[in-house]
Design an enzyme around this catalytic site. Structure first.
Site, short mmCIF file in Angstrom:
data_model
loop_
_atom_site.label_atom_id
_atom_site.label_comp_id
_atom_site.label_asym_id
_atom_site.label_seq_id
_atom_site.Cartn_x
_atom_site.Cartn_y
_atom_site.Cartn_z
N TYR A 1 41.79 25.81 12.46
CA TYR A 1 40.82 25.72 11.37
C TYR A 1 39.51 25.14 11.90
O TYR A 1 39.20 25.29 13.08
CB TYR A 1 41.44 24.97 10.17
CG TYR A 1 40.74 25.38 8.91
CD1 TYR A 1 40.79 26.71 8.47
CD2 TYR A 1 39.95 24.50 8.19
CE1 TYR A 1 40.08 27.13 7.36
CE2 TYR A 1 39.24 24.92 7.07
CZ TYR A 1 39.30 26.23 6.67
OH TYR A 1 38.59 26.66 5.58
N ARG B 1 29.12 32.31 2.73
CA ARG B 1 28.75 30.95 3.15
C ARG B 1 29.91 30.35 3.93
O ARG B 1 30.58 29.43 3.51
CB ARG B 1 28.43 30.11 1.91
CG ARG B 1 27.52 28.96 2.18
CD ARG B 1 27.83 27.82 1.29
NE ARG B 1 29.27 27.50 1.32
CZ ARG B 1 29.76 26.35 0.94
NH1 ARG B 1 28.99 25.43 0.45
NH2 ARG B 1 31.06 26.12 0.99
N LYS C 1 43.00 29.12 6.50
CA LYS C 1 43.32 28.24 5.39
C LYS C 1 44.77 28.44 4.95
O LYS C 1 45.50 27.48 4.68
CB LYS C 1 42.38 28.56 4.23
CG LYS C 1 42.26 27.47 3.27
CD LYS C 1 40.82 27.02 3.14
CE LYS C 1 40.76 25.70 2.46
NZ LYS C 1 39.42 25.20 2.30
N GLU D 1 37.06 30.81 -1.86
CA GLU D 1 36.72 30.12 -0.61
C GLU D 1 35.38 30.60 -0.06
O GLU D 1 35.15 31.80 0.07
CB GLU D 1 37.83 30.42 0.41
CG GLU D 1 37.62 29.81 1.77
CD GLU D 1 37.83 28.30 1.80
OE1 GLU D 1 38.54 27.78 0.91
OE2 GLU D 1 37.27 27.65 2.70
N ASP D 2 34.51 29.66 0.22
CA ASP D 2 33.26 29.94 0.93
C ASP D 2 32.40 31.02 0.28
O ASP D 2 31.83 31.88 0.97
CB ASP D 2 33.55 30.26 2.41
CG ASP D 2 33.84 28.97 3.20
OD1 ASP D 2 33.75 27.88 2.61
OD2 ASP D 2 34.15 29.07 4.39
N ASP E 1 38.29 25.64 -3.65
CA ASP E 1 38.54 24.45 -2.83
C ASP E 1 37.26 23.73 -2.42
O ASP E 1 37.24 22.51 -2.31
CB ASP E 1 39.35 24.83 -1.58
CG ASP E 1 39.68 23.60 -0.76
OD1 ASP E 1 40.32 22.69 -1.31
OD2 ASP E 1 39.24 23.51 0.40
N ASP E 2 36.20 24.50 -2.19
CA ASP E 2 34.93 23.87 -1.77
C ASP E 2 34.42 22.93 -2.86
O ASP E 2 33.77 21.92 -2.57
CB ASP E 2 33.86 24.93 -1.48
CG ASP E 2 34.35 25.93 -0.46
OD1 ASP E 2 34.77 25.50 0.61
OD2 ASP E 2 34.34 27.15 -0.76
N ASN F 1 29.89 17.98 7.60
CA ASN F 1 30.54 18.50 8.82
C ASN F 1 29.60 19.44 9.56
O ASN F 1 28.72 20.02 8.94
CB ASN F 1 31.79 19.31 8.43
CG ASN F 1 32.83 18.45 7.75
OD1 ASN F 1 33.11 17.37 8.18
ND2 ASN F 1 33.39 18.97 6.67
P1 NAD Z 1 25.83 23.30 -0.21
O1 NAD Z 1 24.97 24.18 0.61
O2 NAD Z 1 26.45 23.84 -1.44
O3 NAD Z 1 24.98 21.99 -0.63
C1 NAD Z 1 24.13 21.26 0.22
C2 NAD Z 1 23.24 20.39 -0.63
O4 NAD Z 1 22.46 19.54 0.20
C3 NAD Z 1 22.26 21.17 -1.49
O5 NAD Z 1 22.22 20.62 -2.78
C4 NAD Z 1 20.92 20.92 -0.82
O6 NAD Z 1 19.85 20.94 -1.73
C5 NAD Z 1 21.13 19.52 -0.28
N1 NAD Z 1 20.19 19.19 0.78
C6 NAD Z 1 19.75 19.96 1.78
N2 NAD Z 1 18.82 19.30 2.51
C7 NAD Z 1 18.69 18.08 1.94
C8 NAD Z 1 17.88 16.96 2.22
N3 NAD Z 1 17.04 16.94 3.25
N4 NAD Z 1 18.00 15.87 1.44
C9 NAD Z 1 18.85 15.87 0.41
N5 NAD Z 1 19.65 16.92 0.09
C10 NAD Z 1 19.55 18.02 0.86
O7 NAD Z 1 26.95 22.76 0.76
P2 NAD Z 1 28.29 22.00 0.35
O8 NAD Z 1 29.42 22.93 0.26
O9 NAD Z 1 28.00 21.15 -0.81
O10 NAD Z 1 28.53 21.13 1.65
C11 NAD Z 1 27.62 20.11 2.00
C12 NAD Z 1 28.18 19.33 3.17
O11 NAD Z 1 29.39 18.70 2.79
C13 NAD Z 1 28.49 20.21 4.38
O12 NAD Z 1 28.04 19.57 5.55
C14 NAD Z 1 29.98 20.27 4.39
O13 NAD Z 1 30.50 20.33 5.70
C15 NAD Z 1 30.38 18.97 3.76
N6 NAD Z 1 31.70 19.05 3.13
C16 NAD Z 1 32.62 18.11 3.46
C17 NAD Z 1 33.87 18.16 2.92
C18 NAD Z 1 34.87 17.11 3.29
O14 NAD Z 1 34.55 16.16 3.92
N7 NAD Z 1 36.10 17.22 2.87
C19 NAD Z 1 34.21 19.18 2.04
C20 NAD Z 1 33.25 20.13 1.70
C21 NAD Z 1 31.99 20.04 2.26
#
Ligand code: NAD
Length: 548
Positions: A100, A153, A171, A242-243, A265-266, A405
């Site tokens: 993964y 995505r 997954k 997913e994604d 899941d996201d 991540n």
């Molecule tokens: P997404 O693209 O849906 O959301 C990203 C958000 O960040 C958007 O709202 C965007 O406007 C904001 N953003 C971008 N640049 C910014 C800045 N300079 N200042 C403030 N905000 C800003 O992505 P997502 O699915 O929400 O994932 C976001 C992050 O969370 C990724 O890095 C992902 O790897 C991580 N994530 C972690 C876990 C986990 O730890 N279990 C699970 C899911 C996602």
């Protein structure tokens, strides 16, 4: 344990060796070789599964890099699933980052070039009107859980079109490895609606339709037909989105969560794992969830998913939804999300509170004085020294979750969070960090991996034959996960149990989810007398059955 396969005795000879669900390779015994027409088709010496594992590990570990290891492991999955899962389950911490994220992301980027054998089912926009027919081509009518993507995505890598198939495949491997959902029940699906990725549009080895993404009514019609057909062809199916990109993920979840047994899941799995981390952190601070004020950096699928679940959990503790929402604040790329901001995306509106505009995250921390900050922005270094020092001034034990991540995108490192807070921060990250020693104390950072939540949730939904997926199921999953964190873990600052306990944890989460389904009248079967035993009995274990 449930390892039974349908029509188990039909296959013989070469066909048996080429069936990955039934093949045992060199582990077929002499009796089986005689009984099943295998004599001469295998090297003479019979090996135990342990010896086979030894060979696989030697080969995998000898590879020069993780992408080669991925290719090798997928090759094994294509030949002998039982052995593949034995290797993965017994070495989960080593194998999960290969099958993964992050390696699967690299594999998806090269999918058309490293492709050898098809896995999963592809449904294209041209298949409208015959989606059920395509689903019926899947060789296993026993499918119980689908992971589906449209590839727009993929992880943090963007639009990879059909080459995102590595994600549903990977997954579902985790559903089996972590929660024992039988491989025959798992169906990975990619919807091919085109891609806007120029590199793929110009790559002659790309495996999907080489046109731009279809959107609007045609796209929606394909999704609708797919969800209806999936439920018709595979009764009691669980569908995990997913994604999908933000533009589709939130609205598809809203549209279909009351029409199918479906979750994203996201959004929801991330909510579950982050809430579990928070519940564990509250065991350290001794506070209640409904007294927290949480400030998020990033208002995408992860951030909104976490906040929505926290609101549901706070409402369960007695707050009104509106009171609970007011405890969650967001900063996105344009500053604090406030009611006076124009053009806010639909999914942010519920969290756009009355407040003067605030331009940056540090100012928002100082203005709002949160108990916890949660980074889900993909912006490395966004939790600056000043930010961590500010929240550490406000709270005796500040909660700092840097969930972006991979590691290179984390809002701060573990060392920074502990160092800048004099060892007082309760820290968790999205990607793993090594233990850190600050002021003579060693901390073990917890990794908020979604794999702690979704496999157990999937197993609970399957076991109860649930009709729908509710918020309650996710916050019960989160509570269960947090309750599996030991006092020793907490003393080290670790808010998640070790990944090596994942099967036991998943079984308990499945029980909590199934229990919620039974209690709320959403189960399609009668509650078994012993739910825990019933769930355990459904779990696949990678031992070879005797076929003689
Ligand atoms: P997404 O693209 O849906 O959301 C990203 C958000 O960040 C958007 O709202 C965007 O406007 C904001 N953003 C971008 N640049 C910014 C800045 N300079 N200042 C403030 N905000 C800003 O992505 P997502 O699915 O929400 O994932 C976001 C992050 O969370 C990724 O890095 C992902 O790897 C991580 N994530 C972690 C876990 C986990 O730890 N279990 C699970 C899911 C996602």
């Amino acid at each position: 344990m449930s390892n039974a396969l349908p029509e188990d005795t039909c296959l013989r000879g070469g066909r048996l060796l080429h069936d990955p669900l039934r093949n045992k390779g060199t582990a077929f015994t002499d009796e089986e070789r005689d009984a099943l027409g295998l004599r001469g088709l295998l090297p003479p010496r019979v090996h135990t599964q342990d010896l086979q594992v030894q060979r696989v590990l030697e080969n995998v570990r000898n590879k020069p890099d993780d992408l080669d290891r991925y290719v090798r492991l997928i090759g094994l999955q294509d030949r002998n699933e039982c052995l593949f899962y034995r290797v993965v389950m017994d070495n989960i911490e080593e194998m999960m980052p290969i099958i993964y994220t992050p390696t699967v992301g690299r594999a998806c980027e090269r999918y058309g070039h490293i492709f050898t054998r098809s896995r999963g089912l592809y449904i294209s926009i041209e298949d409208r009107g015959r989606v059920a027919e395509v689903l019926r081509n899947w060789p296993h009518r026993e499918a119980r859980i689908i992971v589906v993507t449209d590839g727009e995505r993929i992880l943090g890598l963007g639009d990879l079109g059909v080459e995102g198939m590595g994600i549903p495949v990977g997954k579902l491997s985790l559903y089996t490895a972590c929660a024992g959902i039988h491989p025959i029940h798992c169906l990975p699906i990619t919807l091919d609606v085109g891609t806007n990725n120029e590199r793929l549009l110009n790559d002659e080895l790309y495996l999907g339709a080489q046109h731009r993404r279809v959107r609007g009514a045609d796209y929606d019609a394909l999704i609708e037909e797919f969800i209806e057909a999936a439920q018709e062809v595979f009764p009691n199916i669980v569908i995990q989105l997913e994604d999908f990109a933000n533009v589709n993920a939130f609205r598809l979840l809203a549209e279909y969560r009351d029409k199918a047994c479906l979750f994203d899941d996201d959004i929801q799995g991330t909510g579950g794992v982050a809430l579990a981390g928070l519940y564990s952190a509250l065991r350290i601070t001794g506070q209640r969830l409904c007294d927290q004020k949480i400030l998020f950096l990033g208002a995408g699928e992860a951030g909104i998913g976490i906040a929505d679940l926290m609101v549901a959990a706070m409402a369960d503790e007695g707050l009104s939804r509106e009171q609970a929402r007011r405890r969650c604040w967001f900063v996105d790329s344009k500053g604090l999300v406030v009611a006076s901001r124009d053009g806010l995306a639909e999914h942010k509106l519920a969290y756009a509170h009355e407040h003067a505009p605030v331009a940056d995250f540090l100012s928002a921390v100082e203005a709002l004085e949160p108990t916890a900050i949660i980074g889900v922005s993909g912006q490395p270094g966004a939790f600056t020294r000043e930010t961590v020092e500010a929240i550490a001034r406000i709270n005796e034990r500040p909660i700092v979750f840097a969930l972006s991540n991979p590691t290179s995108k984390s809002e701060c490192t573990a060392e920074q969070a502990y160092g800048w807070s004099e060892g007082r921060a309760i820290f968790a990250s999205g990607s793993p960090f090594d233990p850190v020693t600050v002021g003579g104390r060693t901390f073990v950072p917890g990794q908020g991996n979604n794999a702690y939540i979704f496999p157990g949730v999937g197993l609970g939904l399957i076991a109860s034959e649930a009709r729908r997926v509710t918020d309650e199921m996710f916050f019960q999953a989160a509570k269960t996960l947090a309750s599996e964190v030991s006092e020793e873990d907490l003393a080290l600052g670790r808010v998640y149990p070790p990944l090596t306990h994942i099967r036991e944890v998943s079984a308990l989460i499945a029980e909590a989810v199934a229990d919620a389904a039974f209690r709320s009248g959403l189960a399609r079967r009668e509650r078994p007398a012993d739910l825990r035993a019933d769930i355990k009995a459904q779990m696949f274990s990678p031992e070879y059955p005797n076929r003689a």
